[in-house]
Design an enzyme around this catalytic site. Structure first.
Site, mmCIF file in Angstrom:
data_model
loop_
_atom_site.group_PDB
_atom_site.id
_atom_site.type_symbol
_atom_site.label_atom_id
_atom_site.label_comp_id
_atom_site.label_asym_id
_atom_site.label_seq_id
_atom_site.Cartn_x
_atom_site.Cartn_y
_atom_site.Cartn_z
ATOM 1 N N GLU A 24 -89.562 -76.262 16.924
ATOM 2 C CA GLU A 24 -88.636 -75.525 17.210
ATOM 3 C C GLU A 24 -87.949 -75.895 18.528
ATOM 4 O O GLU A 24 -88.275 -76.321 19.527
ATOM 5 C CB GLU A 24 -89.264 -74.162 17.728
ATOM 6 N N ASP B 163 -86.867 -65.319 27.804
ATOM 7 C CA ASP B 163 -87.564 -66.149 28.370
ATOM 8 C C ASP B 163 -88.367 -66.040 29.564
ATOM 9 O O ASP B 163 -87.537 -65.521 30.429
ATOM 10 C CB ASP B 163 -86.989 -67.300 28.180
#
Length: 279
Positions: free
Chosen positions: A51, A62
Site C-alpha cells: 500500500e 492519518d
C-alpha cells in the site's frame, strides 16, 4: 470486480490458510530512491500486498507518524506523479505483487479522474483507497477505474451500521478495508475480540476479502488479527522505522520490521491449525 493481481494473491493465500500482510509506506519517504529500494525489498521481506501512500499536505485520517512522513516526502519532492513513477519502476522488477495507492482526492482531482486511472494502469497499480471520497461522491472515479481494470477499495469502521455498509460495498472491489479503531492511524491499538466480531459481521455481508488496519504495530496484535481477517495492514510502525533510522539505513530498518510482522501473520495459520479453528 477485482483486479488480477489482488484476486490471484488472495486466492493463493486462502489455499495456504493464512492472511496477507499489507505493508504501507509513503511514496518518496525519506526520499525517492530510498523509497524505491524499500518497495523493491518489501516482497522478499514478507509483504504480500503493498500500500503506497501519495503525499498530501492535509492527511486528515492519518496520525502524527504518517503526517510527518508526508511532510518528509513533500520536502523530498514527492507528488502524485512521482508516486506513479515509483510504481512504474517497481513493476520493472516485480510483475506479481499487488500494489495499491492510498491518499486523498485533491491531487487526483487536479490531475483528472480519467488521466489518473490511465496513469495508474500504465504504471502497474492495482487499485486505490481514497480516504476522503465517500461512495456518494466517487462515481466518476469508479467509472474511470472500471474502464482501466482497477479496484476501488472502500473503508468500513466500527461505526458503520448495516445500512451504511450496504452503501460502502456498492461498487467496491479488491478487498474491504476495516478501520479497527475510531480515530486516526497509529493512535491506539485494536482489541482482538472486537476485531474478530467485526470481521465476522463483515464477512456475512460480502464475499470480498476483509483487511484490518489502523492500530496494528506489534507482532502479537498482527498475529491475533490474522487469525480472523484475510489481511493485516501495518503502516505507522513501518513509517516510524524509516523516521528513526540513521542516514542511509532506512531500508534496512523498515524491512527488518516487515520480516518481524510477516512472521507473526504467517504463524497465525499454525495457531489456527492447532486449535482446529477455520480460516
Amino acid at each position: 470486480m477485482t483486479t488480477g493481481r489482488l484476486s490471484t494473491r488472495f486466492t493463493a493465500l486462502k489455499r495456504a490458510n493464512r492472511a496477507a500482510l499489507v505493508a504501507y509506506v509513503m511514496a518518496s519517504d525519506p526520499d525517492h530512491e530510498t523509497c524505491l529500494e524499500i518497495l523493491r525489498g518489501l516482497p522478499a521481506a514478507g509483504a504480500d500486498i503493498i500500500e503506497l501512500g501519495f503525499p498530501f499536505t492535509d492527511p486528515m485520517a492519518d496520525g502524527p507518524s504518517i503526517q510527518r512522513a508526508a511532510l518528509r516526502a513533500l520536502k523530498a519532492g514527492g507528488s502524485l506523479r512521482n508516486t506513479l513513477e515509483l510504481v512504474r519502476r517497481f513493476r520493472e522488477h516485480d510483475k506479481d505483487t499487488p500494489l495499491i495507492l492510498m491518499g486523498y482526492a485533491n491531487p487526483i482531482e487536479a490531475m483528472g479522474y480519467a488521466p489518473f486511472a490511465e496513469a495508474m494502469r500504465e504504471a502497474g497499480a492495482d487499485g486505490a483507497i481514497i480516504v476522503d471520497l465517500p461512495p456518494e461522491e466517487d462515481g466518476p472515479l469508479r467509472a474511470a477505474f472500471a474502464a482501466n481494470g482497477l479496484s476501488i477499495i472502500r473503508l468500513a469502521t466500527p461505526t458503520t451500521d448495516d445500512n451504511r455498509l450496504t452503501k460502502v460495498l456498492e461498487g467496491a472491489s479488491g478487498f474491504l478495508y476495516y478501520v479497527s479503531v475510531a480515530g486516526i492511524t497509529g493512535a491506539k491499538a485494536a482489541a482482538a475480540d472486537a476485531v474478530r466480531s467485526a470481521v465476522e459481521r463483515l464477512k456475512r455481508a460480502t464475499d470480498l476479502p476483509v483487511a484490518v488496519g489502523f492500530g496494528v504495530r506489534e507482532p502479537e496484535a498482527a498475529r491475533a488479527i490474522a487469525e480472523t481477517a484475510d489481511a493485516v495492514v501495518v503502516g505507522s510502525a513501518f513509517v516510524d522505522e524509516i523516521a528513526a533510522a540513521p542516514p542511509g539505513q532506512a531500508a534496512e530498518h523498515v524491512l527488518r520490521k516487515v520480516r518481524l510482522l510477516s512472521e507473526a501473520v504467517r504463524s497465525a495459520k499454525d495457531k489456527r491449525a492447532l486449535e482446529g479453528t477455520p480460516a
